[in-house]
Design a protein around this motif. Sequence first.
Motif, mmCIF file in Angstrom:
data_model
loop_
_atom_site.group_PDB
_atom_site.id
_atom_site.type_symbol
_atom_site.label_atom_id
_atom_site.label_comp_id
_atom_site.label_asym_id
_atom_site.label_seq_id
_atom_site.Cartn_x
_atom_site.Cartn_y
_atom_site.Cartn_z
ATOM 1 N N PRO A 100 53.240 70.665 23.431
ATOM 2 C CA PRO A 100 54.457 71.448 23.674
ATOM 3 C C PRO A 100 54.454 72.296 24.941
ATOM 4 N N GLU A 101 53.289 72.614 25.480
ATOM 5 C CA GLU A 101 53.267 73.458 26.666
ATOM 6 C C GLU A 101 53.587 72.679 27.936
ATOM 7 N N GLN A 102 53.721 71.365 27.836
ATOM 8 C CA GLN A 102 54.007 70.537 29.013
ATOM 9 C C GLN A 102 55.352 69.840 28.839
ATOM 10 N N LEU A 103 56.279 70.080 29.750
ATOM 11 C CA LEU A 103 57.556 69.385 29.712
ATOM 12 C C LEU A 103 57.370 67.948 30.202
ATOM 13 N N GLY A 104 58.329 67.100 29.847
ATOM 14 C CA GLY A 104 58.273 65.714 30.277
ATOM 15 C C GLY A 104 57.405 64.832 29.415
ATOM 16 N N VAL A 105 57.033 65.323 28.233
ATOM 17 C CA VAL A 105 56.164 64.564 27.327
ATOM 18 C C VAL A 105 56.994 64.014 26.174
ATOM 19 N N LYS A 106 56.804 62.724 25.874
ATOM 20 C CA LYS A 106 57.464 62.111 24.725
ATOM 21 C C LYS A 106 56.456 61.907 23.605
ATOM 22 N N SER A 107 56.870 62.221 22.385
ATOM 23 C CA SER A 107 56.022 62.005 21.206
ATOM 24 C C SER A 107 56.881 61.512 20.054
ATOM 25 N N TRP A 108 56.219 61.012 19.019
ATOM 26 C CA TRP A 108 56.850 60.694 17.743
ATOM 27 C C TRP A 108 57.965 59.650 17.881
ATOM 28 N N HIS A 138 68.099 61.321 19.317
ATOM 29 C CA HIS A 138 69.187 60.662 18.597
ATOM 30 C C HIS A 138 68.769 59.348 17.955
ATOM 31 N N ILE A 139 67.495 58.947 18.136
ATOM 32 C CA ILE A 139 67.021 57.671 17.610
ATOM 33 C C ILE A 139 65.934 57.859 16.545
ATOM 34 N N SER A 140 64.878 58.582 16.892
ATOM 35 C CA SER A 140 63.687 58.656 16.053
ATOM 36 C C SER A 140 63.787 59.759 14.996
ATOM 37 N N GLU A 141 63.780 59.361 13.729
ATOM 38 C CA GLU A 141 63.774 60.353 12.645
ATOM 39 C C GLU A 141 62.490 61.179 12.682
ATOM 40 N N GLN A 144 62.959 63.799 15.284
ATOM 41 C CA GLN A 144 63.887 64.821 14.809
ATOM 42 C C GLN A 144 63.178 65.803 13.884
ATOM 43 N N GLN A 145 62.464 65.249 12.898
ATOM 44 C CA GLN A 145 61.854 66.098 11.877
ATOM 45 C C GLN A 145 60.680 66.895 12.423
ATOM 46 N N LYS A 146 59.806 66.248 13.189
ATOM 47 C CA LYS A 146 58.652 66.965 13.719
ATOM 48 C C LYS A 146 59.057 67.922 14.828
ATOM 49 N N GLY A 147 60.103 67.567 15.579
ATOM 50 C CA GLY A 147 60.610 68.492 16.583
ATOM 51 C C GLY A 147 61.131 69.773 15.952
ATOM 52 N N MET A 148 61.879 69.640 14.850
ATOM 53 C CA MET A 148 62.391 70.839 14.186
ATOM 54 C C MET A 148 61.273 71.612 13.490
ATOM 55 N N GLU A 149 60.283 70.914 12.967
ATOM 56 C CA GLU A 149 59.127 71.623 12.389
ATOM 57 C C GLU A 149 58.461 72.503 13.438
ATOM 58 N N ASN A 173 71.673 65.996 16.117
ATOM 59 C CA ASN A 173 71.831 64.544 15.935
ATOM 60 C C ASN A 173 71.584 64.088 14.503
ATOM 61 N N VAL A 174 71.805 64.965 13.530
ATOM 62 C CA VAL A 174 71.672 64.607 12.113
ATOM 63 C C VAL A 174 72.802 65.252 11.331
ATOM 64 N N TYR A 175 73.079 64.697 10.163
ATOM 65 C CA TYR A 175 74.100 65.242 9.282
ATOM 66 C C TYR A 175 73.514 66.352 8.401
ATOM 67 N N PRO A 176 74.371 67.122 7.730
ATOM 68 C CA PRO A 176 73.907 68.306 6.992
ATOM 69 C C PRO A 176 72.934 68.039 5.854
#
Length: 261
Positions: A100-108, A138-141, A144-149, A173-176
């Motif tokens: 998380p301390e480095q921008l430009g990184v893709k995970s999950w 908008h693609i990877s569940e 989405q979930q680990k990002g919000m965690e 990018n998710v419903y309620p």
Amino acid sequence: MFAKIMTFNLRKNTELDGDNAWPYRTKAVAQMIKHHHVDIIGIQEGVHDMLEDLERQLPEYAWIGEGREGGMKGEYTAILYKKSKWHIGAMGHFSLSENPEQLGVKSWNASHTRMCTWVTIKSQKGDEFAMFNTHLDHISEEAQQKGMELIRERMKTFRDQTALPAVLTGDFNVYPDNVVVTGLEQEEYRNAYSVLQKENRDVGATFHHFLGSEFGEREPIDYIFVSPDLEIHNVTIDREQYEGKYPSDHYPVIAEVVTRE
């Protein structure tokens, strides 16, 4: 404390949008923001040139943020604020990734790099709170979930250290009914849409492809949440046109946030 907060996905600048491309919507976005007299705005998808365009249209606002690829590269999750009323304290950002301390990184399995921008904001009256703003994949569940965690962990640590209330805005990018949303609610963060539901008002869609659709099977994907020590009033999803245009393919969501008594 009283603050009028907006979350708004600007829609990136692409020629594929034809008459709805950014150069034809800039004035509409500015007019919409002026109409609501908002204090603070969490935006998504704006790149540096778009933010500079808004800066010229909205001289009463300043903004902070960085591109998700680092520096001025990539889309921002910038935070705009009314300069006459609010002052910036600490600020920062982190990528929604395993580093998380480095921008430009893709995970999950994310389709794009993702990030969260945060800032502490203080009014001239001395009211202070923290604002977090994000745009989930908008693609990877999993993303989405680990990002919000990760965002929830960062907000909890921040609030434990500072005792400041917190606001979270973003295009999730998710419903309620998704765990991304229900996880926040289980931690007693207040969902702005709960105000509409208590008033027996339909929430409807917040993403509309520039078509202006309101209800149907689609549900909101843009959110405002606040920590338990704050309350939300007068929630609006603005589905109007300005300058003859929809300002974006997302509707802006506006809420009044006050200290809980």
